[in-house]
Design a protein around this motif. Structure first.
Motif, short mmCIF file in Angstrom:
data_model
loop_
_atom_site.label_atom_id
_atom_site.label_comp_id
_atom_site.label_asym_id
_atom_site.label_seq_id
_atom_site.Cartn_x
_atom_site.Cartn_y
_atom_site.Cartn_z
N GLY A 22 66.09 -44.38 25.83
CA GLY A 22 66.22 -45.65 26.53
C GLY A 22 64.90 -46.31 26.86
O GLY A 22 64.72 -46.84 27.95
N GLY A 23 63.92 -46.24 25.94
CA GLY A 23 62.65 -46.91 26.13
C GLY A 23 62.82 -48.42 26.14
O GLY A 23 63.93 -48.94 25.95
N PRO A 24 61.73 -49.15 26.35
CA PRO A 24 61.81 -50.61 26.43
C PRO A 24 62.43 -51.21 25.17
O PRO A 24 62.03 -50.91 24.05
N ALA A 25 63.43 -52.04 25.37
CA ALA A 25 64.11 -52.70 24.25
C ALA A 25 63.64 -54.14 24.17
O ALA A 25 63.28 -54.74 25.18
N PRO A 26 63.64 -54.71 22.98
CA PRO A 26 63.22 -56.11 22.85
C PRO A 26 64.18 -57.02 23.60
O PRO A 26 65.38 -56.76 23.69
N ASP A 27 63.62 -58.09 24.16
CA ASP A 27 64.43 -59.08 24.87
C ASP A 27 65.08 -59.99 23.85
O ASP A 27 64.40 -60.77 23.16
N THR A 28 66.39 -59.90 23.72
CA THR A 28 67.11 -60.67 22.71
C THR A 28 67.82 -61.89 23.30
O THR A 28 68.64 -62.51 22.63
N ARG A 29 67.52 -62.21 24.55
CA ARG A 29 68.15 -63.38 25.15
C ARG A 29 67.64 -64.66 24.48
O ARG A 29 66.59 -64.66 23.85
N PRO A 30 68.37 -65.77 24.62
CA PRO A 30 67.89 -67.03 24.06
C PRO A 30 66.51 -67.40 24.60
O PRO A 30 66.13 -67.02 25.71
N LEU A 31 65.77 -68.15 23.81
CA LEU A 31 64.39 -68.48 24.13
C LEU A 31 64.28 -69.79 24.90
O LEU A 31 64.89 -70.79 24.55
N ALA A 32 63.48 -69.77 25.95
CA ALA A 32 63.07 -70.98 26.66
C ALA A 32 61.59 -71.21 26.40
O ALA A 32 60.79 -70.30 26.57
N LEU A 33 61.24 -72.40 25.99
CA LEU A 33 59.84 -72.77 25.83
C LEU A 33 59.40 -73.59 27.03
O LEU A 33 60.04 -74.58 27.38
N VAL A 34 58.32 -73.18 27.66
CA VAL A 34 57.78 -73.87 28.83
C VAL A 34 56.42 -74.45 28.45
O VAL A 34 55.53 -73.72 28.00
N LEU A 52 63.13 -69.49 34.95
CA LEU A 52 63.90 -69.37 33.71
C LEU A 52 64.06 -67.92 33.26
O LEU A 52 65.03 -67.58 32.58
N ARG A 53 63.11 -67.06 33.64
CA ARG A 53 63.20 -65.65 33.21
C ARG A 53 64.42 -64.94 33.78
O ARG A 53 64.79 -63.88 33.27
N THR A 54 65.02 -65.48 34.81
CA THR A 54 66.23 -64.86 35.32
C THR A 54 67.43 -65.11 34.40
O THR A 54 68.47 -64.47 34.56
N ARG A 55 67.27 -66.02 33.46
CA ARG A 55 68.37 -66.37 32.54
C ARG A 55 68.00 -66.17 31.07
O ARG A 55 68.87 -65.91 30.25
#
Length: 244
Positions: A22-34, A52-55
């Protein structure tokens, strides 16, 4: 130096065990560009990114970032966020070169979030013309709660509830008759403080005050929010803008 085959195998086994455990997994959530650059301040860009990182998964874009603000970058994003910054004239000088890229992205189905200066830039004089109307300087309107450009805390009517928000010379939004919008908040003089509206196949969410303001902004300027410093209003704006 020669690395032995045993060490290579040991490293590979360790990496495999880390993944299996259970090591760090890639963040596969949709991308927000700031956006981060001359049309924002670092503090404003960071605050929007933290909200935005909360979503979403967040990356910065701009002229000095790893990701440039281009059609190719935006095509990967679920939402583009324009934070607060300096004056509208200075902000527009920095952003007008990107106007066609941003409007095409939203028209094609993208989402635009504008906070304070980012709300001004969603307007038309000058701006990206993403709104069914325009913006104006709230502190110059009749009955405005505050007349100064200094940082302060003001009350707004957010979805029928009186809430206090961090504010620094933000816009209000002036609509064309019959415009299709969802008004999320109004200032105490009934001017619109936050709204969501369609634009082409996409959607635009803008706000004059700063619902993304962290505790440090209040602390550094010795300001107090009697309602507490919570992200719920900012997240409502985000969620309504991202909704299908």
């Amino acid at each position: 130096m020669t690395v032995s085959r045993r060490l290579v195998l040991t490293g590979a086994v360790a990496a495999g065990l880390l993944a299996a455990c259970g090591g760090p997994a890639p963040d596969t959530r949709p991308l927000a560009l700031v956006y981060r650059g001359k049309a924002s301040t670092g503090a404003c860009s960071d605050a929007v990114a933290d909200l935005l990182r909360t979503r979403l998964r967040v990356e910065f874009c701009g002229p000095e970032e790893n990701l440039p603000l281009t059609a190719e970058s935006l095509a990967k994003a679920a939402v583009y966020a324009q934070p607060g910054g300096g004056s509208l004239d200075d902000g527009w000088r920095a952003m007008r070169r990107y106007a066609d890229v941003i409007t095409s992205y939203v028209r094609g189905g993208g989402r635009y979030l504008g906070f304070c200066l980012g709300g001004y830039l969603a307007g038309a004089t000058p701006g990206f013309s993403l709104l069914p109307g325009d913006t104006e300087q709230y502190i110059a309107t009749s009955g405005a709660e505050v007349r100064s450009t200094r940082d302060t805390v003001i009350p707004v009517d957010w979805q029928g509830q009186r809430r206090r928000m961090y504010f620094q010379d933000g816009p209000d939004f002036v609509l064309q008759p019959g415009a299709s919008v969802t008004v999320l908040a109004r200032y105490t003089n009934d001017k619109i403080a936050a709204l969501v509206t369609p634009y082409g196949k996409g959607r635009v969410g803008v706000v004059g005050p700063h619902p993304e303001a962290p505790e440090s902004w209040y602390r550094d300027l010795r300001l107090t929010n009697p309602d507490g410093v919570t992200p719920d209003l900012g997240l409502q704006l985000v969620d309504r803008t991202l909704s299908p």
